[in-house]
Enzyme design. Structure first.
Site, mmCIF file in Angstrom:
data_model
loop_
_atom_site.group_PDB
_atom_site.id
_atom_site.type_symbol
_atom_site.label_atom_id
_atom_site.label_comp_id
_atom_site.label_asym_id
_atom_site.label_seq_id
_atom_site.Cartn_x
_atom_site.Cartn_y
_atom_site.Cartn_z
ATOM 1 N N HIS A 12 -39.702 25.122 -8.587
ATOM 2 C CA HIS A 12 -39.870 24.259 -9.773
ATOM 3 C C HIS A 12 -39.120 24.829 -10.982
ATOM 4 O O HIS A 12 -39.525 24.605 -12.111
ATOM 5 C CB HIS A 12 -41.356 24.070 -10.121
ATOM 6 N N SER B 91 0.828 -1.209 0.000
ATOM 7 C CA SER B 91 0.000 0.000 0.000
ATOM 8 C C SER B 91 0.860 1.256 0.000
ATOM 9 O O SER B 91 0.348 2.368 0.057
ATOM 10 C CB SER B 91 -0.911 0.004 1.227
ATOM 11 N N LYS C 278 -18.500 29.243 -28.714
ATOM 12 C CA LYS C 278 -18.784 28.721 -27.380
ATOM 13 C C LYS C 278 -17.842 29.227 -26.284
ATOM 14 O O LYS C 278 -16.658 29.433 -26.491
ATOM 15 C CB LYS C 278 -18.699 27.192 -27.395
ATOM 16 N N SER D 153 -14.937 25.552 -27.384
ATOM 17 C CA SER D 153 -15.264 24.281 -28.032
ATOM 18 C C SER D 153 -14.330 24.093 -29.209
ATOM 19 O O SER D 153 -13.951 25.053 -29.872
ATOM 20 C CB SER D 153 -16.713 24.326 -28.508
ATOM 21 N N GLU E 8 -19.175 22.886 -14.085
ATOM 22 C CA GLU E 8 -19.626 21.530 -14.416
ATOM 23 C C GLU E 8 -18.754 20.482 -13.731
ATOM 24 O O GLU E 8 -19.244 19.453 -13.263
ATOM 25 C CB GLU E 8 -19.585 21.308 -15.929
HETATM 26 N N1 ARG Z 1 -0.958 -1.014 5.790
HETATM 27 C C1 ARG Z 1 -1.814 -1.460 6.821
HETATM 28 C C2 ARG Z 1 -3.125 -0.653 6.803
HETATM 29 O O1 ARG Z 1 -3.189 0.304 6.198
HETATM 30 C C3 ARG Z 1 -1.158 -1.270 8.152
HETATM 31 C C4 ARG Z 1 -1.611 -2.212 9.190
HETATM 32 C C5 ARG Z 1 -1.212 -3.602 8.866
HETATM 33 N N2 ARG Z 1 -1.504 -4.475 9.921
HETATM 34 C C6 ARG Z 1 -1.443 -5.820 9.787
HETATM 35 N N3 ARG Z 1 -1.741 -6.491 10.818
HETATM 36 N N4 ARG Z 1 -1.121 -6.383 8.638
HETATM 37 O O2 ARG Z 1 -4.094 -1.061 7.396
#
Ligand code: ARG
Length: 466
Positions: free
Chosen positions: A161, A28, A288, A282, A295
């Site tokens: 409305h 992550s 335009k 445009s 938007e």
């Molecule tokens: N990257 C993990 C999260 O965002 C951190 C915690 C991970 N904990 C574990 N027991 N694998 O949740």
């Protein structure tokens, strides 16, 4: 990212390497590296507490603190090498700390788990994000309210409305926007109260047997208190859900405002001209000038709602305590915070770029017999029961329609056919200026009231802490 197989900080009981597919699947760090500042701050607070309870010597603490600070500098200079094999921001920083300072680095994770660590980081991050968004909202509201004060007497049609209903002042309309945003602000502040408690010390789920001082780390991190239950501390993300919900509603409000601007910019309305800096052309139609910015703000509301949904679904049916599902919370949370901040800032810049066509607005306000209710009220003030007055005015409107005129354009004698009590002063009531001026009660559209309401709103804005 380095390619070689990394030894995992949790690898003690493992003999075989992680499957190559799992490595990138579970990483992550590409997303959560954004938490590095909060992660380092949390680690320093934790280490200071470990020193106080005798787990770290002063030298070890100093090495950890300065090591983490140099890592932070490197990250900020773009000189830190993030490694997917180390999964997340927490393990990347910890592994690098040990590589730099040696054995003291290995003691940092005493009495802590990534479970309470990530929950702490998220809360620290969100607290900052809320403060930033609140400050931006205050700036937007100030711009809206100042414009309202300047346009307190500008007449425009009010709609129900999307049909022209009764004249209102543009300042009054702007102050309605401000009311919505004022509640959004209050929701964010309220959410902050529940964000601002410390999960640190919850450790993996059951706390720690090493004599930790949770109050100390909480105070160090400027949390208002500690999460009362270690299982809850590491598992719930309702604080993030609340934030996403407050943002979703804020974005609904911004989408309504954006929609009005889009409508007002169309030639059918012609109330607003947006400066070139906030419109686009445009590629095929040379004439335009499109209100794309408004938007886009309207469209970005969809992301905010997707994020809220994602966070709710992520939490649904998770058993206590921490589950890895929660790793998926970062993308929607960050996106909601980024989207809301960007939209609020863009809106603040867009507002002065709106040039009003006062003449078109006033003309539109006078169309559609918009002061018919005022004629009925006029008759009421001369003793007619409202239902009778309504009936008489309805007939007068029919008469005007047949004649191809507006109600306010009828002659006195023509009006008197419908009620003999009508006198020459009726034309004050029938004018759009008379109509708005008459609504001088609290919350009304009369210019004097709008000026007063704008002053009160500015005063409320000035008394905000953030
Ligand atoms: N990257 C993990 C999260 O965002 C951190 C915690 C991970 N904990 C574990 N027991 N694998 O949740």
């Amino acid at each position: 990212m380095r390619k070689k197989q990394q030894k995992k900080p949790w690898g003690g009981r493992f003999s075989a390497p992680t499957h190559a597919l799992l490595e990138s699947f579970s990483a992550s760090v590409a997303v959560d590296r954004r938490l590095y500042r909060h992660d380092i701050r949390g680690s320093i607070a934790h280490a200071r507490m470990l020193m106080k309870i005798g787990v770290l010597t002063e030298d070890e603490f100093n090495a950890i603190e300065s090591g983490l600070k140099t890592i932070q500098d490197d990250i900020e200079r773009g000189a830190f090498e993030w490694d997917d094999a180390l999964e997340d921001v927490h393990m990347n920083i910890e592994a690098q700390l040990t590589a730099r300072i040696g054995d003291a680095g290995k003691k940092l994770h005493t009495a802590r788990s990534r479970n309470d660590q990530v929950a702490t980081d998220m809360r620290l991050y969100l607290r900052d994000a809320i403060d930033q968004l609140c400050a931006a909202l205050t700036a937007l509201q100030r711009a809206i309210v100042q414009r309202a004060a300047a346009e307190a007497a500008t007449i425009m049609p009010g709609f129900t409305h999307l049909q022209s209903a009764q004249p209102v002042t543009f300042g009054h309309h702007l102050l309605a926007w401000n009311e919505m945003l004022e509640r959004d602000y209050a929701r964010l502040r309220d959410c902050r109260v529940r964000v601002n408690v410390s999960p640190l010390g919850g450790a993996a789920l059951a706390g720690s047997g090493l004599g930790i001082d949770r109050e100390m780390t909480a105070a160090e991190l400027e949390f208002a208190g500690v999460c009362r239950n270690s299982l809850d501390a590491v598992s719930d993300r309702d604080f993030a859900i609340e934030f996403a919900a407050a943002v979703a509603l804020l974005m609904v409000h911004l989408s309504r405002v954006a929609e009005e601007i889009v409508l007002w910019c169309s030639s059918a309305f012609g109330f607003v001209d947006l400066s070139d800096a906030f419109t686009t052309g445009s590629s095929i139609m040379p004439q335009k000038k499109n209100p794309d910015v408004a938007e886009l703000i309207r469209g970005k509301c969809a992301r905010a709602h997707g994020n809220l949904s994602a966070l709710l679904m992520l939490m649904k049916a998770q058993p206590l305590a921490y589950n890895r599902d929660n790793q998926e919370d970062k993308t929607p949370l960050f996106d909601s915070a980024d989207t809301a901040l960007a939209c609020v800032e863009v809106f603040t810049a867009l507002l002065p770029a709106m040039k009003l066509n006062h003449r078109r607005m006033r003309e539109a306000a006078a169309r559609g017999h918009a002061t018919a209710t005022d004629l009925a009220d006029y008759l009421v003030s001369r003793g007619a029961p409202f239902r009778e007055a309504h009936e008489a005015v309805g007939k007068a409107v029919g008469f005007a329609e047949a004649k191809g005129a507006q109600l306010a354009e009828l002659k006195l004698a023509e009006l008197q056919q419908f009620n003999a009590a009508i006198a020459a002063d009726v034309f004050d009531a029938l004018s759009v200026e008379g109509s708005v001026a008459a609504r001088a009660h609290t919350g009304g559209t009369a210019p004097a009231r709008v000026s007063e309401a704008a002053r009160a709103a500015l005063k409320r804005l000035s008394s905000r802490s953030a």
